[in-house]
Motif scaffolding. Structure first.
Motif, PDB file in Angstrom:
ATOM      1  N   ARG A  56      22.005   8.484 -14.133  1.00 46.67           N
ATOM      2  CA  ARG A  56      21.599  10.049 -13.655  1.00 46.67           C
ATOM      3  C   ARG A  56      21.315  10.980 -14.724  1.00 46.67           C
ATOM      4  NH1 ARG A  56      24.594  14.391 -12.248  1.00 46.67           N
ATOM      5  NH2 ARG A  56      23.452  15.748 -11.110  1.00 46.67           N
TER       6      ARG A  56
ATOM      7  N   LEU B 294      18.244  13.218 -16.575  1.00 48.13           N
ATOM      8  CA  LEU B 294      17.689  14.183 -16.502  1.00 48.13           C
ATOM      9  C   LEU B 294      18.404  15.279 -17.495  1.00 48.13           C
ATOM     10  CD1 LEU B 294      20.590  15.287 -13.437  1.00 48.13           C
ATOM     11  CD2 LEU B 294      18.241  14.816 -13.429  1.00 48.13           C
TER      12      LEU B 294
ATOM     13  N   ASP C   4      14.670  16.926 -19.802  1.00 47.55           N
ATOM     14  CA  ASP C   4      14.209  18.500 -18.933  1.00 47.55           C
ATOM     15  C   ASP C   4      14.850  19.162 -18.121  1.00 47.55           C
ATOM     16  OD1 ASP C   4      11.745  20.056 -17.907  1.00 47.55           O
ATOM     17  OD2 ASP C   4      10.667  18.155 -17.707  1.00 47.55           O
TER      18      ASP C   4
ATOM     19  N   SER D 210      14.446  21.128 -16.510  1.00 43.65           N
ATOM     20  CA  SER D 210      14.030  21.577 -14.475  1.00 43.65           C
ATOM     21  C   SER D 210      14.177  20.278 -13.557  1.00 43.65           C
ATOM     22  CB  SER D 210      12.171  21.982 -14.843  1.00 43.65           C
ATOM     23  OG  SER D 210      11.606  20.864 -15.538  1.00 43.65           O
ATOM     24  N   LEU D 211      14.552  19.523 -14.266  1.00 47.67           N
ATOM     25  CA  LEU D 211      14.845  17.988 -12.915  1.00 47.67           C
ATOM     26  C   LEU D 211      15.761  18.981 -12.679  1.00 47.67           C
ATOM     27  CD1 LEU D 211      13.238  14.584 -15.673  1.00 47.67           C
ATOM     28  CD2 LEU D 211      12.699  15.787 -13.652  1.00 47.67           C
ATOM     29  N   THR D 212      15.896  17.798 -11.326  1.00 51.75           N
ATOM     30  CA  THR D 212      17.091  17.933 -10.555  1.00 51.75           C
ATOM     31  C   THR D 212      17.221  16.549  -9.922  1.00 51.75           C
ATOM     32  OG1 THR D 212      16.005  18.779  -8.465  1.00 51.75           O
ATOM     33  CG2 THR D 212      16.306  20.547  -9.449  1.00 51.75           C
ATOM     34  N   ASP D 213      18.437  16.419  -8.783  1.00 55.30           N
ATOM     35  CA  ASP D 213      18.748  15.341  -8.248  1.00 55.30           C
ATOM     36  C   ASP D 213      17.647  15.330  -6.912  1.00 55.30           C
ATOM     37  OD1 ASP D 213      21.726  14.685  -8.985  1.00 55.30           O
ATOM     38  OD2 ASP D 213      22.385  16.655  -8.534  1.00 55.30           O
TER      39      ASP D 213
ATOM     40  N   ASP E 182      14.180  15.245  -7.984  1.00 53.59           N
ATOM     41  CA  ASP E 182      13.582  13.588  -8.629  1.00 53.59           C
ATOM     42  C   ASP E 182      14.302  12.742  -8.936  1.00 53.59           C
ATOM     43  OD1 ASP E 182      12.034  16.165  -9.285  1.00 53.59           O
ATOM     44  OD2 ASP E 182      13.182  17.601 -10.467  1.00 53.59           O
ATOM     45  N   TYR E 183      15.663  12.972  -9.383  1.00 52.39           N
ATOM     46  CA  TYR E 183      16.283  11.739  -9.640  1.00 52.39           C
ATOM     47  C   TYR E 183      16.039  10.499  -8.236  1.00 52.39           C
ATOM     48  CZ  TYR E 183      20.146   8.111 -11.061  1.00 52.39           C
ATOM     49  OH  TYR E 183      20.753   7.408 -11.351  1.00 52.39           O
TER      50      TYR E 183
ATOM     51  N   HIS F 233      13.132   9.538  -8.019  1.00 55.20           N
ATOM     52  CA  HIS F 233      12.634   8.294  -9.255  1.00 55.20           C
ATOM     53  C   HIS F 233      13.360   7.186  -9.026  1.00 55.20           C
ATOM     54  CE1 HIS F 233      13.382   6.256 -13.130  1.00 55.20           C
ATOM     55  NE2 HIS F 233      14.161   6.197 -13.206  1.00 55.20           N
TER      56      HIS F 233
ATOM     57  N   ALA G 297      17.195  21.765  -3.978  1.00 51.76           N
ATOM     58  CA  ALA G 297      17.766  20.836  -5.148  1.00 51.76           C
ATOM     59  C   ALA G 297      19.433  21.142  -4.878  1.00 51.76           C
ATOM     60  CB  ALA G 297      17.664  21.808  -6.804  1.00 51.76           C
TER      61      ALA G 297
END
Length: 761
Positions: free
Chosen positions: A111, A115, A118, A120-123, A125-126, A129, A158
């Motif tokens: 994780r 993250l 970037d 701006s990425l959040t959980d 997005d994770y 993914h 988020a």
């Protein structure tokens, strides 16, 4: 190991938080709200749901719940795979979300690495993914299909996604162990069925989520799948559950077929035999997360049965599963013997969660075995209820879903070609209300009478925790015209007061297993007979044991005539559609100075007891003249002034046919229904709609009977003596016994403390 109760309660709380997080994101991003509105508008145009504001709220709530459930289930699926080593790499343990021991640290590192590049990425997005990476593995893609999985269309904030990750990574501070550990050497997935049933309260109400007990589904497969294999052979055999839920029937059918393939082809490699077995199993459910659970459970069974320890080493298993409405899609046999599209023209609409190609493919072929436990509920959505009614001729009155599903099961079963005894086998576990309720009349007398029903097993004497208090029955049949003059009837005698701890090992269930094939058997709980088929061709059914059904038949044979042939009408005399506006105590009538000519004494079913009616001081506003014609002008009266505050509600009362009172051409202040011809002659026999006994009472006029107190009217020329003759018969113990065999038990029992529904039918 999985702590099911702790997991269930934790996920129930997390589901509500995730739903709130999705709603917050919808508020933050109006474009998502517009997309949801567009989806609803398309469904309304296709006549798949209601178009009102209330309809949109129900549609959006359902979409939000489905998305939230899929976010949580997606994590459960990944956790189960990683905790049990199926996601491991060749030489290292792997984890994406969490896991016991070193897996937790591995997942946290992954994780962080995702993250870090970037900010701006959040959980959220994770997790997306994670789902996309796991979906690349063989056999898993269908679980995370971006075209149909609702988690992609509605996503939490988020912060909401962070709570999901936190939930699955949370550690007990005392033991330093994961609170939710999904490792299980036996790889059992029945806990997913419990989640299916209990995770969402709104979904449980909407879909009547109920698991089929394992011991009952094995009984059903013994009498459907096993004989079907004898008739058709195993090669090319097809089985379907058109309301598959969390996949209990599918999993049990797969296990049986695989065992037979292994016996017949021991030299064939295991994955190939697994795929052969999967090819035979088909499932559809209107609830998208039900089919996802079924898919995952079959995947785990396929991996286990193939002896595969890593998903990456597995073949790309194929599954015959689809989310969609079995009652709206696919083909149906027409009266000309050809196949036509059930969803032709305006119903060529599919929700985002439905795969049009797959659901059409699955529902446009016939099957050698059709089994299931269809929902027992009524349909809340008026448009959907109308759609089912237009497609299935047996839908009558306020029908339950068991009615159209009965037809659909036979649609999907292989027909008997040229009378070669090759008809498909059907087995339904159903709520038994259709046997007594008015809505079952058409099904019994116009549809089932033409089908080869072989067994009717009364399971209402079993207390099944999964079905609450709903009395059930099991019906077996083949898709052909009747071939014998009898039906094997396993009749229950009485209920128990308490349920045993383990129903499958209980006395009554063991008696059903042992005696179903032994006609003429009788115990304290059951009677097993080969009943005349004609007894099941007339509504209502009588399935009481201990000679009750035979005595009922003797009474009917001895009857010189029926009440219906001497009565001019039997049924409801009136209903207001808004009792709280019309019914009020006598003191209130005086306080508002309501004229006596606009009032009548109100009689309800609760007042009809012990062969008398017990008057209360309740009155009902009665805006009719002496000829029972609605008064066209009330403006100058105190009655009009009193009802004026209710005018909007009264004018918009919904009538039969889903139209308002005004649209039906009625005055806003008149009753929803008043059958004037029933009231123009004073004499009536009134009875209680719901009661423990037969309470019939002679009335001499001047009252209003609401819907809970139906009435019987003889010919206008009938004398009081004729009414009294009928009254004596209806209140007799013989009639009392007959009613209890024919009327629907309100509380599912058969002893003298339970109430029954006495209807005009």
């Amino acid at each position: 190991m999985i702590d099911e109760q702790r997991l269930r309660s934790g996920l129930q709380k997390l589901l509500k938080e995730t739903e709130s997080a999705i709603r917050d994101r919808l508020e933050d991003e109006p474009s998502l709200q517009f997309q949801l509105k567009d989806r609803h508008d398309a469904a309304v145009r296709a006549e798949r749901t209601e178009g009102s504001k209330k309809g949109f709220l129900a549609f959006s709530d359902e979409a939000i719940t489905q998305a939230a459930v899929h976010w949580l289930l997606g994590c459960v699926f990944v956790r189960f795979l990683e905790d049990n080593g199926w996601l491991d790499e060749r030489n290292a343990k792997a984890a994406w979300i969490s896991g016991p021991g070193e897996r937790l640290a591995v997942s946290k590192d992954r994780r962080t690495l995702f993250l870090r590049p970037d900010p701006s990425l959040t959980d959220r997005d994770y997790l997306l993914h994670v789902f996309s990476e796991v979906a690349k593995l063989p056999g898993v893609a269908g679980l995370f299909d971006p075209k149909h999985n609702p988690l992609y269309s509605l996503q939490p904030t988020a912060q909401g996604a962070a709570k999901i990750v936190e939930f699955f990574q949370k550690v007990d501070p005392d033991s330093n162990n994961l609170i939710h550990d999904f490792s299980d050497p036996a790889h059992g997935t029945r806990f997913l069925g419990d989640l299916y049933q209990n995770l969402s309260e709104s979904a449980q109400r909407r879909y009547a989520l109920r698991q089929t007990p394992e011991f009952i589904l094995q009984f059903v497969l013994d009498r459907t799948l096993t004989p079907a294999i004898d008739v058709f052979g195993i090669n090319g055999l097809r089985m379907i559950d058109p309301a598959c839920g969390s996949g209990h029937f599918l999993l049990a059918g797969f296990t049986r077929l695989l065992r037979l393939w292994q016996q017949q082809e021991p030299a064939i490699n295991a994955p190939a035999l697994v795929q052969r077995s999967l090819d035979a199993i088909h499932g559809v459910d209107v609830n998208p997360f039900a089919t996802e659970i079924s898919r995952f459970r079959l995947l785990v069974a396929a991996l286990d049965s193939s002896g595969i320890s890593r998903v990456a080493d597995a073949p790309d298993f194929r599954f015959n599963l689809a989310a969609g409405d079995s009652l709206l899609h696919g083909t149906r046999p027409s009266t000309m013997g050809t196949q036509r599209e059930l969803g032709e023209d305006r119903l060529e609409h599919f929700y985002d969660t439905e795969d049009a190609h797959e659901i059409k493919r699955i529902l446009s072929q016939t099957y050698h075995v059709v089994v299931g436990n269809p929902p027992y509920i009524n349909v809340a959505d008026s448009v959907l209820r109308k759609a089912y009614r237009s497609r299935f001729a047996t839908c009558r009155g306020k029908y339950q879903l068991v009615i159209p599903f009965f037809e659909r099961f036979f649609d999907l079963a292989v027909p008997d070609a040229n009378h070669k005894s090759e008809a498909g086998f059907t087995g339904l576990i159903i709520a038994n209300a259709f046997m007594w309720a008015d809505f079952g009349k058409t099904l019994i007398e116009q549809f089932l009478v033409h089908k080869d029903m072989t067994h009717v097993v009364d399971t209402s004497i079993l207390e099944l925790p999964e079905h609450g208090t709903t009395p059930t029955a099991i019906v077996f049949a083949r898709n052909r015209r009747p071939v014998s003059l009898s039906v094997r009837a396993v009749r229950g005698k009485r209920n128990r007061s308490t349920a045993p701890a383990d129903e499958r090992n209980a006395l009554i269930w063991n008696e059903i297993l042992r005696l179903t094939d032994l006609a003429g058997s009788e115990t304290d709980w059951l009677t097993v007979t080969d009943a005349p088929r004609v007894a099941f061709s007339r509504w209502p059914w009588s399935i009481g044991g201990g000679g009750a059904a035979e005595l009922t038949a003797a009474i009917e044979t001895a009857a010189a005539t029926k009440v219906g042939s001497v009565a001019s009408s039997v049924g409801i005399a009136s209903f207001t559609l808004q009792d709280e506006a019309y019914a009020l105590p006598e003191a209130t009538c005086r306080r508002f100075r309501l004229p006596p000519s606009h009032l009548r004494l109100l009689v309800s079913g609760l007042q009809v007891r012990n062969w008398l009616w017990y008057p209360e001081d309740d009155r009902t506003i009665f805006p009719y003249d002496k000829d029972f014609t609605c008064l066209p002008n009330l403006q100058s009266s105190a009655t009009h002034k009193y009802l004026w505050s209710y005018r909007t509600t009264l004018a918009n009362n919904i009538m039969f046919g889903e139209i308002t009172k005004i649209q039906a051409g009625l005055y806003w202040y008149e009753f929803g229904r008043l059958t004037a011809h029933k009231l123009r002659t004073p004499l009536s026999v009134v009875f209680a709609e719901i009661a423990t006994h037969n309470h019939f009472v002679l009335d001499r006029g001047g009252k209003v009977f609401n819907q809970t107190a139906p009435i019987i009217k003889l010919a206008a020329s009938a004398t009081e003596n004729q009414y009294l003759e009928l009254l004596g018969l209806l209140n007799s113990s013989t009639a009392g016994f007959w009613f209890r065999q024919k009327c629907k038990p309100k509380s599912g029992g058969t002893d003298w403390t339970n109430r029954y529904v006495y209807t005009g039918g």
